[in-house]
Design an enzyme around this catalytic site. Sequence first.
Site, PDB file in Angstrom:
ATOM      1  N   PRO A  86       0.827  -1.213   0.000  1.00 14.79           N
ATOM      2  CA  PRO A  86       0.000   0.000   0.000  1.00 14.79           C
ATOM      3  C   PRO A  86       0.858   1.259   0.000  1.00 14.79           C
ATOM      4  O   PRO A  86       0.406   2.337  -0.357  1.00 14.79           O
ATOM      5  CB  PRO A  86      -0.812  -0.109   1.297  1.00 14.79           C
ATOM      6  CG  PRO A  86      -0.453  -1.381   1.939  1.00 14.79           C
ATOM      7  CD  PRO A  86       0.629  -2.042   1.163  1.00 14.79           C
ATOM      8  N   GLU A 113       1.783  -7.314   8.116  1.00 13.00           N
ATOM      9  CA  GLU A 113       2.125  -5.893   8.014  1.00 13.00           C
ATOM     10  C   GLU A 113       3.175  -5.646   6.921  1.00 13.00           C
ATOM     11  O   GLU A 113       3.708  -4.550   6.809  1.00 13.00           O
ATOM     12  CB  GLU A 113       2.655  -5.379   9.362  1.00 13.00           C
ATOM     13  CG  GLU A 113       1.616  -5.414  10.472  1.00 13.00           C
ATOM     14  CD  GLU A 113       0.351  -4.666  10.094  1.00 13.00           C
ATOM     15  OE1 GLU A 113      -0.741  -5.242  10.219  1.00 13.00           O
ATOM     16  OE2 GLU A 113       0.465  -3.505   9.651  1.00 13.00           O
ATOM     17  N   ARG A 155      -1.651  -9.017 -21.124  1.00 16.04           N
ATOM     18  CA  ARG A 155      -2.550  -8.706 -22.244  1.00 16.04           C
ATOM     19  C   ARG A 155      -1.841  -7.828 -23.292  1.00 16.04           C
ATOM     20  O   ARG A 155      -2.285  -7.736 -24.435  1.00 16.04           O
ATOM     21  CB  ARG A 155      -3.823  -8.033 -21.783  1.00 16.04           C
ATOM     22  CG  ARG A 155      -3.638  -6.641 -21.210  1.00 16.04           C
ATOM     23  CD  ARG A 155      -4.959  -6.087 -20.707  1.00 16.04           C
ATOM     24  NE  ARG A 155      -5.876  -5.772 -21.781  1.00 16.04           N
ATOM     25  CZ  ARG A 155      -5.857  -4.619 -22.474  1.00 16.04           C
ATOM     26  NH1 ARG A 155      -4.930  -3.701 -22.214  1.00 16.04           N
ATOM     27  NH2 ARG A 155      -6.744  -4.391 -23.426  1.00 16.04           N
ATOM     28  N   ASP A 170      -7.730   0.867 -25.863  1.00 21.25           N
ATOM     29  CA  ASP A 170      -8.483   0.780 -24.613  1.00 21.25           C
ATOM     30  C   ASP A 170      -8.189   2.005 -23.738  1.00 21.25           C
ATOM     31  O   ASP A 170      -7.342   2.829 -24.054  1.00 21.25           O
ATOM     32  CB  ASP A 170      -8.186  -0.527 -23.893  1.00 21.25           C
ATOM     33  CG  ASP A 170      -6.722  -0.696 -23.580  1.00 21.25           C
ATOM     34  OD1 ASP A 170      -6.327  -1.811 -23.258  1.00 21.25           O
ATOM     35  OD2 ASP A 170      -5.985   0.304 -23.669  1.00 21.25           O
TER      36      ASP A 170
HETATM   37  C1  LIG Z   1       1.068  -7.110   3.342  1.00 12.98           C
HETATM   38  O1  LIG Z   1       1.007  -7.054   1.922  1.00 12.98           O
HETATM   39  C2  LIG Z   1       0.097  -6.176   1.363  1.00 12.98           C
HETATM   40  C3  LIG Z   1      -0.964  -5.683   2.121  1.00 12.98           C
HETATM   41  C4  LIG Z   1      -1.843  -4.784   1.519  1.00 12.98           C
HETATM   42  C5  LIG Z   1      -1.657  -4.383   0.192  1.00 12.98           C
HETATM   43  N1  LIG Z   1      -2.424  -3.486  -0.534  1.00 12.98           N
HETATM   44  C6  LIG Z   1      -1.962  -3.294  -1.768  1.00 12.98           C
HETATM   45  C7  LIG Z   1      -2.550  -2.365  -2.759  1.00 12.98           C
HETATM   46  O2  LIG Z   1      -1.972  -2.267  -3.882  1.00 12.98           O
HETATM   47  O3  LIG Z   1      -3.545  -1.742  -2.428  1.00 12.98           O
HETATM   48  S1  LIG Z   1      -0.590  -4.216  -2.115  1.00 12.98           S
HETATM   49  C8  LIG Z   1      -0.582  -4.905  -0.519  1.00 12.98           C
HETATM   50  C9  LIG Z   1       0.298  -5.816   0.049  1.00 12.98           C
END
Ligand SMILES: COc1ccc2nc(C(=O)O)sc2c1
Length: 240
Positions: A86, A113, A155, A170
């Site tokens: 994230p 985490e 793709r 696209d």
């Molecule tokens: C712990 O590994 C994670 C947790 C949440 C997460 N959220 C992602 C996203 O791209 O929103 S990749 C990702 C990897």
Amino acid sequence: MRIDVVTIFPGYLAPLREALLGRAIEAGLVELGVHDLRDWTHDVHQAVDDSPYGGGPGMVMRPQVWGEALDAVLGEEPARLVVPTPAGRPFTQATAQAWAAEERLVFACGRYEGIDQRVVDAYADRGPVDEVSIGDYVLVGGEVAVLVMVEAVVRLLPGVLGNPVSAQEDSFSDGLLEGPAYTRPVSWRGLDVPDVLRSGNHAAIARWRRDRALERTAARRPDLLDALPPDALDRADRAF
Ligand SMILES: COc1ccc2nc(C(=O)O)sc2c1
């Protein structure tokens, strides 16, 4: 292209062997390897995580296990290592297009985490490492993000899409969202297909489609319009 995925949930990646992507693998257009991270544990519990230094909620994935796994999977062949997180840079169509030119992609799927930061740091000395996110929301792990990214990349590989023009037309390929699409019947529940699409006038159809793409992009993603290069919009576009 060869793609390898390391995960504690190999079954999560099963959809990559279905439909279009599955056919691309069978046709030899892409090779896919999915690896269970726990194969590189040595304890009876197959532990892949531990408590975070500095305290805080949740667990962090152990660097030793990831190091053994990635050393084995990466081998000596050059590859781009991708770590979904994230906290990553946004994954976009431009990212997919850039990665489609790579010989090898290796995805490290975090859970809990996340993965001890030293794993990313250690492999940054061996080759390109991308920490990426597929959107401004948080998933439970990296596997779903990998499904999204692998589909967006594969793709684009030559021979995967029946009609290569599709990938050129696209959404995002010209910086705009795609406009509406229609098929038979010409009238459905009192709603009719726009006459221009049945006119046979290809110039008028192209203009109409461009106008609908501009209209939809302005309404839903004005940020994309702002990001267009100055010469992207012609006089007719500006008149829109
Ligand atoms: C712990 O590994 C994670 C947790 C949440 C997460 N959220 C992602 C996203 O791209 O929103 S990749 C990702 C990897």
